[in-house]
Structure formats: C-alpha cells, structure tokens
Design an enzyme around this catalytic site. Sequence first.
Site, mmCIF file in Angstrom:
data_model
loop_
_atom_site.group_PDB
_atom_site.id
_atom_site.type_symbol
_atom_site.label_atom_id
_atom_site.label_comp_id
_atom_site.label_asym_id
_atom_site.label_seq_id
_atom_site.Cartn_x
_atom_site.Cartn_y
_atom_site.Cartn_z
ATOM 1 N N ILE A 1 -16.630 21.542 18.988
ATOM 2 C CA ILE A 1 -16.275 22.952 18.820
ATOM 3 C C ILE A 1 -17.488 23.760 18.343
ATOM 4 O O ILE A 1 -17.755 24.866 18.834
ATOM 5 C CB ILE A 1 -15.106 23.053 17.813
ATOM 6 C CG1 ILE A 1 -13.866 22.370 18.402
ATOM 7 C CG2 ILE A 1 -14.817 24.501 17.444
ATOM 8 C CD1 ILE A 1 -12.765 22.059 17.395
ATOM 9 N N TYR B 1 -7.634 13.360 5.216
ATOM 10 C CA TYR B 1 -8.188 14.376 6.128
ATOM 11 C C TYR B 1 -7.399 15.679 5.958
ATOM 12 O O TYR B 1 -7.981 16.755 5.797
ATOM 13 C CB TYR B 1 -8.101 13.883 7.580
ATOM 14 C CG TYR B 1 -8.489 14.939 8.594
ATOM 15 C CD1 TYR B 1 -9.814 15.386 8.684
ATOM 16 C CD2 TYR B 1 -7.544 15.503 9.450
ATOM 17 C CE1 TYR B 1 -10.174 16.357 9.603
ATOM 18 C CE2 TYR B 1 -7.901 16.478 10.373
ATOM 19 C CZ TYR B 1 -9.219 16.900 10.439
ATOM 20 O OH TYR B 1 -9.580 17.874 11.349
ATOM 21 N N LYS C 1 -8.539 19.566 4.672
ATOM 22 C CA LYS C 1 -8.294 20.780 5.464
ATOM 23 C C LYS C 1 -7.432 21.782 4.683
ATOM 24 O O LYS C 1 -7.558 22.994 4.881
ATOM 25 C CB LYS C 1 -7.648 20.408 6.803
ATOM 26 C CG LYS C 1 -8.585 19.606 7.691
ATOM 27 C CD LYS C 1 -9.756 20.468 8.108
ATOM 28 C CE LYS C 1 -10.995 19.716 8.479
ATOM 29 N NZ LYS C 1 -12.114 20.570 8.868
ATOM 30 N N THR D 1 -12.703 16.247 21.463
ATOM 31 C CA THR D 1 -14.100 16.216 20.998
ATOM 32 C C THR D 1 -14.424 14.814 20.513
ATOM 33 O O THR D 1 -13.650 13.880 20.721
ATOM 34 C CB THR D 1 -14.289 17.192 19.807
ATOM 35 O OG1 THR D 1 -13.463 16.706 18.734
ATOM 36 C CG2 THR D 1 -13.913 18.611 20.159
HETATM 37 N N1 LIG Z 1 -10.821 18.243 17.491
HETATM 38 C C1 LIG Z 1 -9.662 18.644 16.985
HETATM 39 O O1 LIG Z 1 -8.572 18.424 17.572
HETATM 40 C C2 LIG Z 1 -9.624 19.402 15.683
HETATM 41 C C3 LIG Z 1 -8.380 19.863 15.201
HETATM 42 C C4 LIG Z 1 -8.352 20.546 13.992
HETATM 43 C C5 LIG Z 1 -9.527 20.781 13.289
HETATM 44 N N2 LIG Z 1 -10.720 20.293 13.783
HETATM 45 C C6 LIG Z 1 -11.924 20.541 12.987
HETATM 46 O O2 LIG Z 1 -12.915 21.157 13.787
HETATM 47 C C7 LIG Z 1 -14.212 20.860 13.249
HETATM 48 C C8 LIG Z 1 -15.141 20.441 14.365
HETATM 49 O O3 LIG Z 1 -14.675 19.185 14.851
HETATM 50 P P1 LIG Z 1 -14.849 18.703 16.350
HETATM 51 O O4 LIG Z 1 -13.492 18.449 16.862
HETATM 52 O O5 LIG Z 1 -15.785 19.584 17.076
HETATM 53 O O6 LIG Z 1 -15.494 17.256 16.067
HETATM 54 P P2 LIG Z 1 -16.885 16.581 16.495
HETATM 55 O O7 LIG Z 1 -17.088 16.733 17.951
HETATM 56 O O8 LIG Z 1 -16.844 15.223 15.912
HETATM 57 O O9 LIG Z 1 -17.968 17.465 15.704
HETATM 58 C C9 LIG Z 1 -18.072 17.363 14.319
HETATM 59 C C10 LIG Z 1 -19.411 17.894 13.873
HETATM 60 O O10 LIG Z 1 -19.526 17.681 12.455
HETATM 61 C C11 LIG Z 1 -20.773 17.058 12.205
HETATM 62 N N3 LIG Z 1 -20.816 16.244 11.002
HETATM 63 C C12 LIG Z 1 -20.083 15.150 10.699
HETATM 64 N N4 LIG Z 1 -20.511 14.631 9.530
HETATM 65 C C13 LIG Z 1 -21.532 15.403 9.099
HETATM 66 C C14 LIG Z 1 -22.392 15.365 7.986
HETATM 67 N N5 LIG Z 1 -22.328 14.393 7.069
HETATM 68 N N6 LIG Z 1 -23.333 16.332 7.854
HETATM 69 C C15 LIG Z 1 -23.450 17.305 8.781
HETATM 70 N N7 LIG Z 1 -22.687 17.378 9.872
HETATM 71 C C16 LIG Z 1 -21.732 16.435 10.030
HETATM 72 C C17 LIG Z 1 -21.005 16.181 13.425
HETATM 73 O O11 LIG Z 1 -22.364 15.784 13.480
HETATM 74 P P3 LIG Z 1 -22.788 14.385 14.205
HETATM 75 O O12 LIG Z 1 -22.721 14.655 15.669
HETATM 76 O O13 LIG Z 1 -24.156 14.115 13.698
HETATM 77 O O14 LIG Z 1 -21.779 13.358 13.771
HETATM 78 C C18 LIG Z 1 -20.590 17.150 14.514
HETATM 79 O O15 LIG Z 1 -21.629 18.061 14.764
HETATM 80 C C19 LIG Z 1 -13.986 19.796 12.173
HETATM 81 O O16 LIG Z 1 -14.031 20.403 10.910
HETATM 82 C C20 LIG Z 1 -12.599 19.281 12.462
HETATM 83 O O17 LIG Z 1 -11.967 18.806 11.311
HETATM 84 C C21 LIG Z 1 -10.790 19.634 14.959
#
Ligand SMILES: NC(=O)c1ccc[n+]([C@@H]2O[C@H](COP(=O)([O-])OP(=O)(O)OC[C@H]3O[C@@H](n4cnc5c(N)ncnc54)[C@H](OP(=O)(O)O)[C@@H]3O)[C@@H](O)[C@H]2O)c1
Length: 328
Positions: free
Chosen positions: A27, A195, A199, A230
């Site tokens: 995202i 988790y 949130k 993702t």
């Molecule tokens: N996907 C869903 O269905 C969903 C639903 C509700 C909320 N969300 C929220 O949306 C946000 C983005 O998630 P996403 O779905 O895009 O997941 P994603 O593809 O796994 O991306 C997560 C990002 O967070 C970074 N990250 C993880 N640990 C970190 C650390 N220690 N320091 C700095 N950066 C770090 C990752 O970096 P690396 O690539 O280096 O690991 C990546 O850039 C999250 O907060 C997640 O909780 C997602």
Amino acid sequence: MGSSPSFPVVSLPRDRIFIVTGGNTGIGYEAAKHIAMMGATVIIACRSEQRANDAIKKMNEEYEQTKKDGKLEEGHINEDKLPVEFMKLDLASLKSTMDFIEAFKASGRKLQVLLCNAGLAAIEREITDDGYELQFQVNYLSHFLIVAHLLPIMKTSGEDCRIVFTSSIAHKFARFDLDKAQAQNLSDFDKLRYYGNSKLYQIQHMFSLLRRQHGQQVAVMSYHPGGVNTELGRHYHNLRLYSFFLSAMSTLRIFRTPFQGAVTLVDAAVNPEKKGLNGVYLVDCKPASMSNAARNEKFQEDLWTYTLECLKQYLPQDVLSALEGPSS
Ligand SMILES: NC(=O)c1ccc[n+]([C@@H]2O[C@H](COP(=O)([O-])OP(=O)(O)OC[C@H]3O[C@@H](n4cnc5c(N)ncnc54)[C@H](OP(=O)(O)O)[C@@H]3O)[C@@H](O)[C@H]2O)c1
C-alpha cells in the site's frame, strides 16, 4: 452499487513534503508513487536501502510506461523522474527511529504530510532489543516517537498539514489490556489479537493527539485499507497456505490490489476536501464506525501515559512540552 472509491489527482508543489513509512512495497508503495506523480516530494522511510532503491526504480519504470501509454492526467507531472527519495528507518529499533528523526531534522526541511503506513502482521511473539513486543513497537510505538519529534516541524510547515495513521478492521478484535501489552506471559500471546491491538492504538493515538492540539494546525486521521493482497502475510507460519488463500481470494476479487488498497490513504493525504478533517476512521474514503475501545477516552489516556513511560529516554522536555500542547 456505488462507484469504486477514488482520489482526486491534484497538482502538488515540489516543496510539499510527504513521508511514507514503509513505502517500498504494498500500500505504501502505491501511495508514494501516486503522490509523487502529482508533483510533491515523497520520502519513503524504509528499513532496507536495497528494497527502497529497487522500489524507486520500479516506480519510475511504471511512471515511464504511464507516460508512454498517454495515461498521464491533468495534475500529474511530466518529468524524467519522480521526486521520490529514500531515508533509512527501522521501526523495530528505537535507535534507528531516532537516527531517522535526527536526519530529517538536520535536513532543515518542512514536513506537511506524515503517512504512518509501515506495519507487520501475525508475527510470532518476538521481543525487540528495546524490550517490546515486535508488532507493538513497529506498528505503534516507533510511529509515536516520530510523531512526537516531527510534530513541531509540521506545526511550522504552513497550511494543511496532515498525519494519517494506518489502522485496520482488526482493531475491532483487539483486547485493551496494557498489563499484557508486551505479552510477558507467553500464554497471553495471540499474534492476530496483538496485531489488532497495535491497530487499535493507532486510533487511540489519533484521539489523544487531537485532544492536545487545541489549534488543530495538523489534521489527524486514521483509516482501514480493506483486505489487500500485499506482502503483509509473509511472516505467517504457513506461507504456502497463506499464498494459496491470497490467490484464491484475489481470483474471487475479495482482496483488493495494492493500488485499490492505497486509494483511501492517498485520498486522506491529498484530497483538498479533506483539509482539516480530524478524528475520523476512514474506510473507502468515508468516515466509518470504530470500536468502543477505540473511542474510550480513559483507554486513550491510559495508552498515552503508558507510551510516554516506554519512550521517556527519547522524549526530552522540549519535545514533551510541545507534544502535551499549550495547556500543560
Ligand atoms: N494488506 C491488508 O489487507 C491490510 C489491512 C489492514 C491494514 N493494513 C495495514 O497497511 C499497512 C501497509 O501494509 P501492506 O499490506 O502494504 O503490507 P506490506 O506489503 O507487507 O508492506 C509493509 C511495509 O512495512 C514495512 N516494514 C515492516 N517492518 C518494518 C520495520 N521494522 N521498519 C520499517 N519498515 C517496516 C515493510 O518493509 P519491508 O519490505 O522491508 O519488510 C513494508 O514496506 C500496514 O500497517 C498494515 O497493517 C493492511
């Protein structure tokens, strides 16, 4: 059936600075790319320089293709490269988070928009070197530290500054109990619930912050992106099962693409109609209902006090006074 949610493509000045934590994939990647295409400077704050540089390269390749396909819209820039930069940030380390904060402060830049996006989900119990449960620290605590230190810069960065916290529908399954926040007792730990707790804290943080920002120079919102395909589930113990689940859900169009998942975030960050919008939990670009625990003022204040205790070593008096607002 209503139309799909979307964000307006607005022309943004280059000196409007956005930080997207974790903008190298998912995202955050989509949000960073689309905001940069509108002309603003976007800093992706990531733990891996290699992954960040690969992401910037990919953003530019996709941007090039968009130009070739004649798909640039009014409001998009037409330049050689996107104004996206990398800064190092590992949210699992308070030292790295402070190094990021100090590097940003030293740049002397203004900051108009902070998108607290980076996150981890469904991690087995792991305690960081700072002594905190990993999801608590990455998703919540380190973002709190960044906000505390960069808020004074945002307050002097002109009109229409915004912070967006990434929450999740999972906050509705949280159980608020700060005595168990670090799961010292292994039997307390449930990775999905922890988790959800992290949130929930995003929304509670939003409210506590707003209560202290009487002038409301900086708008504070939170949002849920929907279920998005993702890399978020990459730590799930049964990765093959999870991948199968993801691809089945995507085929059935139950999961959103990362671009669709970024729509509400980009909208919250750039939509002129959302200027000054505060204290909302957005879903599909619209305010949505949140859990009772998220709205509970006592819980919000308990979390605030607990967090200041966790971070006391990193919050000098001037930062603390600015954070507590004019009435403290
Ligand atoms: N996907 C869903 O269905 C969903 C639903 C509700 C909320 N969300 C929220 O949306 C946000 C983005 O998630 P996403 O779905 O895009 O997941 P994603 O593809 O796994 O991306 C997560 C990002 O967070 C970074 N990250 C993880 N640990 C970190 C650390 N220690 N320091 C700095 N950066 C770090 C990752 O970096 P690396 O690539 O280096 O690991 C990546 O850039 C999250 O907060 C997640 O909780 C997602």
